[in-house]
Write a protein that holds these residues in place. Structure first.
Motif, PDB file in Angstrom:
ATOM      1  N   LYS A 110       0.801  -1.227   0.000  1.00 22.05           N
ATOM      2  CA  LYS A 110       0.000   0.000   0.000  1.00 22.05           C
ATOM      3  C   LYS A 110       0.836   1.280   0.000  1.00 22.05           C
ATOM      4  O   LYS A 110       0.311   2.368  -0.277  1.00 22.05           O
ATOM      5  N   ILE A 111       2.118   1.197   0.344  1.00 22.64           N
ATOM      6  CA  ILE A 111       2.970   2.379   0.450  1.00 22.64           C
ATOM      7  C   ILE A 111       4.413   1.949   0.225  1.00 22.64           C
ATOM      8  O   ILE A 111       4.746   0.763   0.386  1.00 22.64           O
ATOM      9  N   TYR A 112       5.255   2.907  -0.191  1.00 26.09           N
ATOM     10  CA  TYR A 112       6.685   2.595  -0.332  1.00 26.09           C
ATOM     11  C   TYR A 112       7.505   3.731   0.246  1.00 26.09           C
ATOM     12  O   TYR A 112       7.300   4.893  -0.080  1.00 26.09           O
ATOM     13  N   ARG A 113       8.436   3.355   1.129  1.00 24.43           N
ATOM     14  CA  ARG A 113       9.311   4.334   1.778  1.00 24.43           C
ATOM     15  C   ARG A 113      10.775   3.975   1.532  1.00 24.43           C
ATOM     16  O   ARG A 113      11.117   2.815   1.346  1.00 24.43           O
ATOM     17  N   GLN A 114      11.623   5.004   1.603  1.00 18.87           N
ATOM     18  CA  GLN A 114      13.057   4.796   1.541  1.00 18.87           C
ATOM     19  C   GLN A 114      13.702   5.664   2.620  1.00 18.87           C
ATOM     20  O   GLN A 114      13.450   6.866   2.682  1.00 18.87           O
ATOM     21  N   ILE A 115      14.538   5.033   3.451  1.00 23.29           N
ATOM     22  CA  ILE A 115      15.114   5.725   4.599  1.00 23.29           C
ATOM     23  C   ILE A 115      16.628   5.504   4.632  1.00 23.29           C
ATOM     24  O   ILE A 115      17.078   4.358   4.765  1.00 23.29           O
ATOM     25  N   PRO A 116      17.434   6.554   4.523  1.00 25.04           N
ATOM     26  CA  PRO A 116      18.884   6.396   4.651  1.00 25.04           C
ATOM     27  C   PRO A 116      19.298   6.445   6.120  1.00 25.04           C
ATOM     28  O   PRO A 116      18.833   7.299   6.877  1.00 25.04           O
ATOM     29  N   VAL A 117      20.141   5.522   6.541  1.00 25.75           N
ATOM     30  CA  VAL A 117      20.614   5.510   7.926  1.00 25.75           C
ATOM     31  C   VAL A 117      22.145   5.469   7.947  1.00 25.75           C
ATOM     32  O   VAL A 117      22.781   4.999   7.005  1.00 25.75           O
ATOM     33  N   GLU A 118      22.693   5.957   9.025  1.00 25.29           N
ATOM     34  CA  GLU A 118      24.149   6.037   9.129  1.00 25.29           C
ATOM     35  C   GLU A 118      24.738   4.701   9.553  1.00 25.29           C
ATOM     36  O   GLU A 118      24.154   3.970  10.352  1.00 25.29           O
ATOM     37  N   ASP A 119      25.909   4.414   8.999  1.00 20.40           N
ATOM     38  CA  ASP A 119      26.665   3.199   9.304  1.00 20.40           C
ATOM     39  C   ASP A 119      25.893   1.922   9.011  1.00 20.40           C
ATOM     40  O   ASP A 119      26.100   0.893   9.658  1.00 20.40           O
ATOM     41  N   PHE A 120      25.003   1.975   8.013  1.00 20.50           N
ATOM     42  CA  PHE A 120      24.292   0.759   7.625  1.00 20.50           C
ATOM     43  C   PHE A 120      25.301  -0.277   7.153  1.00 20.50           C
ATOM     44  O   PHE A 120      26.335   0.058   6.558  1.00 20.50           O
ATOM     45  N   LEU A 121      24.994  -1.545   7.404  1.00 15.30           N
ATOM     46  CA  LEU A 121      25.978  -2.602   7.162  1.00 15.30           C
ATOM     47  C   LEU A 121      26.184  -2.903   5.691  1.00 15.30           C
ATOM     48  O   LEU A 121      27.229  -3.415   5.297  1.00 15.30           O
ATOM     49  N   TYR A 122      25.188  -2.601   4.851  1.00 16.67           N
ATOM     50  CA  TYR A 122      25.272  -2.913   3.431  1.00 16.67           C
ATOM     51  C   TYR A 122      24.771  -1.723   2.621  1.00 16.67           C
ATOM     52  O   TYR A 122      24.518  -0.650   3.165  1.00 16.67           O
ATOM     53  N   ALA A 123      24.595  -1.914   1.339  1.00 13.88           N
ATOM     54  CA  ALA A 123      24.112  -0.806   0.506  1.00 13.88           C
ATOM     55  C   ALA A 123      22.643  -0.522   0.761  1.00 13.88           C
ATOM     56  O   ALA A 123      22.230   0.640   0.866  1.00 13.88           O
ATOM     57  N   GLY A 124      21.832  -1.586   0.851  1.00 14.85           N
ATOM     58  CA  GLY A 124      20.404  -1.390   1.077  1.00 14.85           C
ATOM     59  C   GLY A 124      19.738  -2.688   1.465  1.00 14.85           C
ATOM     60  O   GLY A 124      20.303  -3.775   1.287  1.00 14.85           O
ATOM     61  N   MET A 125      18.534  -2.575   2.028  1.00 18.80           N
ATOM     62  CA  MET A 125      17.767  -3.751   2.427  1.00 18.80           C
ATOM     63  C   MET A 125      16.295  -3.530   2.153  1.00 18.80           C
ATOM     64  O   MET A 125      15.704  -2.534   2.574  1.00 18.80           O
ATOM     65  N   GLU A 126      15.682  -4.500   1.481  1.00 19.87           N
ATOM     66  CA  GLU A 126      14.341  -4.379   0.926  1.00 19.87           C
ATOM     67  C   GLU A 126      13.239  -4.723   1.915  1.00 19.87           C
ATOM     68  O   GLU A 126      12.288  -5.439   1.584  1.00 19.87           O
ATOM     69  N   ASN A 127      13.286  -4.222   3.139  1.00 20.48           N
ATOM     70  CA  ASN A 127      12.208  -4.479   4.089  1.00 20.48           C
ATOM     71  C   ASN A 127      10.863  -4.150   3.440  1.00 20.48           C
ATOM     72  O   ASN A 127      10.737  -3.137   2.752  1.00 20.48           O
ATOM     73  N   THR A 128       9.872  -4.967   3.684  1.00 22.45           N
ATOM     74  CA  THR A 128       8.592  -4.799   3.005  1.00 22.45           C
ATOM     75  C   THR A 128       8.016  -3.409   3.249  1.00 22.45           C
ATOM     76  O   THR A 128       7.859  -2.988   4.390  1.00 22.45           O
ATOM     77  N   THR A 129       7.748  -2.707   2.196  1.00 22.74           N
ATOM     78  CA  THR A 129       7.209  -1.338   2.130  1.00 22.74           C
ATOM     79  C   THR A 129       8.218  -0.270   2.540  1.00 22.74           C
ATOM     80  O   THR A 129       7.984   0.911   2.266  1.00 22.74           O
ATOM     81  N   SER A 130       9.323  -0.640   3.185  1.00 25.33           N
ATOM     82  CA  SER A 130      10.204   0.382   3.771  1.00 25.33           C
ATOM     83  C   SER A 130      11.666  -0.008   3.641  1.00 25.33           C
ATOM     84  O   SER A 130      12.245  -0.656   4.529  1.00 25.33           O
ATOM     85  N   THR A 131      12.272   0.384   2.527  1.00 27.67           N
ATOM     86  CA  THR A 131      13.680   0.092   2.282  1.00 27.67           C
ATOM     87  C   THR A 131      14.572   0.972   3.147  1.00 27.67           C
ATOM     88  O   THR A 131      14.365   2.185   3.256  1.00 27.67           O
ATOM     89  N   ILE A 132      15.575   0.362   3.750  1.00 21.35           N
ATOM     90  CA  ILE A 132      16.640   1.107   4.437  1.00 21.35           C
ATOM     91  C   ILE A 132      17.867   1.075   3.541  1.00 21.35           C
ATOM     92  O   ILE A 132      18.194   0.040   2.959  1.00 21.35           O
ATOM     93  N   PHE A 133      18.547   2.204   3.404  1.00 23.19           N
ATOM     94  CA  PHE A 133      19.779   2.221   2.616  1.00 23.19           C
ATOM     95  C   PHE A 133      20.845   3.064   3.303  1.00 23.19           C
ATOM     96  O   PHE A 133      20.567   3.811   4.249  1.00 23.19           O
TER      97      PHE A 133
END
Length: 692
Positions: free
Chosen positions: A247-270
């Motif tokens: 129903k929604i799609y989000r993208q959130i950049p976080v500091e010192d993330f372990l990898y380039a990105g992660m496809e959590n359902t509806t809410s990608t962290i990069f």
């Protein structure tokens, strides 16, 4: 997921539980606590017992439980620090289990930064969510999650699904954020991200809300960070042929993330590294990771591989569709050159890597790049129309379910006469890379044909190919062709290749000009002004290479170059700023007592502290230790780095301390520091001091 190596999907002895018990819904209320780095909460699971079973297990690493009840009645249970084991109180049919829990996660839930820079985020790829939320390591157990998150700080809180409500508790000073999913998903895709974020919102062509997050300090980087995001979303939805499944799609950049990105359902962290301005965009941008993680919302999140053996169904698809999205934005030449580079990588890897794609121990190169190549081969063999039809049928048939390779290949066979048995043997069960077949496909592109023609000139005398190279350099050809020319002439004497270098500079192509910067370790005075023009390129990488070479080649101009670079910052790693500080301190070492020198030195030292990201700290450590290796503040910060969640910084810190301990006086210095550091830091340092 976009990363450098692959974490295996779990396969557990109790995996058969999913055939006897089906967990349907999870209603969790959690509260993370930054100061204590703990999380606690209450969880209610609804589940069906399908057939007789003597015990039911919920994965839970190092957690404490209380108030465990089934169907409203308190029950006995076991907690072996790996699982919550239920053995009484449930019946065949519908049941409900509830409990409270507390955890101090050693991984998966990370507490980063200090003050306004505090962030909390998760990384649960594979089987790790059970470190902070009682859940299921088995990816075949899919659940509809509802997550209520209470946090004391007024930071933005993000989880999976729609934000159903947000309530501020006046008395407690905390805010409750309630997120709801409507469709089931695997536990490894459950996420939290908490921090000082703003966000912008737009809508896809089909009406899906797209939320793009950023830190307030990065507002001027928003446009280049999320460049073409809506285009990518609209393209993938059309190309895949199945509407975005959530129903929604989000993208959130976080500091010192372990990898380039992660496809959590509806809410990608990069990773924060992809938060870029115009110049950093030209060096390393978020486009590929953006498309890769979005493609996973279909391939991985909606349709999930049953075991690690079939992981290419997730990473191969995400890699391929990300390249198709880049093809849409950058053109055919870019796409074919990317496929060419991947083919070269796979050919090289096949010399030592004998594990095929269809093996849970396969390398990331096999799952990602070779998986993408396998899909390219299928599409080119059966045609775009049939390929799209098969993919659409596959996704519709197995939506919100788990799959294996045969499920996808059978859909290919249903729309074509493609030999799936031969294909599986050659591309998925054989470790060799089919070079001849790959080259035939690559040669469909004129740019690649020209590249092969240029490469065929490598062993010819420069005089025999100079005119051909000049013609290419003057053309509008793709930058890769011109970079290949630069590679071939790097050992040619300057006077012979000078005309080509002038043409390369005149292309005004950042990639081509950067190749000039890289190849010229010695810069003739006659080429100085043209080489200096590289300092103005919109590329931090080019600036760094050019500055370093100019500084070394022209000692008399060093003060001029330092003045030019004094306001440079560079990418998120502050590479150009630290470069300037280091060269300034070296150039002015005779004036170490001046206030300006001290100011710059203390700034360099400050970058080693925990308030900065690991990439900044590591860069600063290397330089600060060079100028004053026995600075106690730097050494304390180095010890602190041994407790960092990012393994790259931890390894660097440990290795640096080991090296220093071999030098005179450092063992005594570190022993002096020992009583002044935290318990976690003391534990790490003590281990290093006791090593033999």
């Amino acid at each position: 997921m976009n990363k450098l190596f692959f974490l295996l999907f779990p396969f557990f002895s109790f995996a058969q539980q999913t055939t006897k018990v089906d967990f349907i819904k999870c209603d969790a209320s959690v509260a993370p606590h930054f100061e204590t780095k703990t999380i606690d909460g209450t969880v209610v699971y609804k589940f069906q017992v399908l057939s007789e079973i003597d015990s039911i297990r919920i994965d839970a690493k190092n957690m404490y439980f209380s108030d465990v009840a089934i169907n409203g009645t308190p029950v006995n249970y076991k907690n072996n620090k790996k699982e919550l084991i239920l053995f009484e109180g449930y019946k065949k049919g519908c049941n409900e289990v509830s409990f409270t829990y507390k955890a101090m996660p050693k991984q998966t839930l990370y507490f980063i930064g200090i003050g306004e820079g505090q962030q909390i985020w998760t990384q649960g790829q594979g089987k790790y969510t059970s470190n902070w939320l009682p859940s299921f390591d088995d990816v075949n157990e899919k659940v509809v999650f509802k997550m209520s998150v209470t946090y004391e700080n007024e930071f933005e809180v993000v989880s999976n699904g729609n934000l159903a409500c947000e309530k501020y508790n006046q008395k407690g000073g905390a805010t409750l954020h309630q997120f709801k999913m409507e469709k089931p998903m695997a536990s490894y895709l459950v996420m939290l991200a908490i921090g000082n974020f703003d966000h912008a919102k737009t809508y896809s062509r089909s009406g899906t809300p797209l939320e793009m997050y950023y830190q307030p300090k990065d507002s001027d980087k928003f446009d280049y960070t999320y460049k073409d995001s809506k285009t990518i979303f609209d393209f993938l939805e059309k190309e895949i042929g199945v509407k975005y499944p959530w129903k929604i799609y989000r993208q959130i950049p976080v500091e010192d993330f372990l990898y380039a990105g992660m496809e959590n359902t509806t809410s990608t962290i990069f990773a924060q590294d992809f938060v870029v301005d115009e110049s950093a965009f030209n060096d390393r941008n978020y486009l590929n990771v953006n498309a890769h993680e979005l493609a996973h919302q279909w391939f991985g999140d909606m349709v999930t591989a049953k075991t690690g053996k079939h992981h290419w169904l997730q990473e191969g698809f995400a890699t391929y569709y990300a390249l198709l999205a880049e093809r849409k934005i950058f053109g055919d030449d870019y796409f074919y050159y990317a496929m060419y580079k991947n083919s070269m990588l796979l050919r090289k890897e096949a010399k030592t890597d004998t594990i095929p794609v269809l093996n849970e121990k396969a390398s990331s190169y096999s799952f990602y790049q070779k998986g993408a190549w396998a899909l390219f081969v299928i599409q080119e063999s059966i045609g775009e129309k049939n390929f799209k039809k098969a993919v659409k049928n596959y996704l519709k048939k197995y939506q919100f379910k788990n799959v294996e390779t045969a499920d996808f290949l059978n859909e290919i066979a249903a729309v074509s006469d493609f030999d799936i048995v031969k294909f599986q043997k050659e591309w998925l069960e054989e470790y060799h890379f089919p070079t001849e077949q790959a080259n035939d496909l690559l040669k469909k592109n004129e740019c690649i044909r020209t590249l092969f023609e240029i490469q065929a000139q490598r062993n010819k005398p420069f005089a025999d190919k100079e005119n051909f190279f000049s013609t290419i350099m003057k053309s509008n050809g793709f930058y890769a062709l011109k970079k290949e020319i630069m590679y071939q002439i790097q050992d040619v004497p300057f006077l012979e290749k000078e005309a080509l270098l002038h043409l390369a500079i005149l292309t005004n192509d950042i990639e081509v000009r950067q190749s000039v910067a890289e190849m010229m370790n010695v810069i003739p005075a006659s080429f100085l002004s043209e080489y200096e023009s590289l300092l103005d390129d919109k590329s931090y990488d080019t600036k760094e290479i050019a500055f370093t070479n100019l500084y070394k080649n022209f000692p008399d101009n060093r003060s001029k170059y330092l003045e030019l670079a004094k306001n440079w910052v560079g990418k998120n790693d502050k590479g150009l700023r630290i470069l300037f500080l280091s060269y300034y301190l070296e150039f002015n070492s005779a004036s170490a007592t001046t206030s300006q020198y001290s100011q710059y030195y203390f700034e360099l030292v400050d970058y080693t502290s925990p308030k900065y990201e690991s990439s900044i700290r590591q860069n600063a450590f290397e330089n600060a230790l060079y100028f004053e290796p026995k600075n106690l503040k730097v050494l304390k910060n180095l010890v602190n780095a041994t407790t960092h969640p990012k393994w790259q910084l931890v390894k660097y810190a440990r290795d640096s301390i080991r090296t220093l301990l071999k030098k005179e006086g450092f063992r005594e210095l570190f022993a002096t520091i020992l009583p002044e550091v935290s318990d976690a830091e003391k534990f790490q340092l003590q281990r290093l001091l006791e090593e033999k």
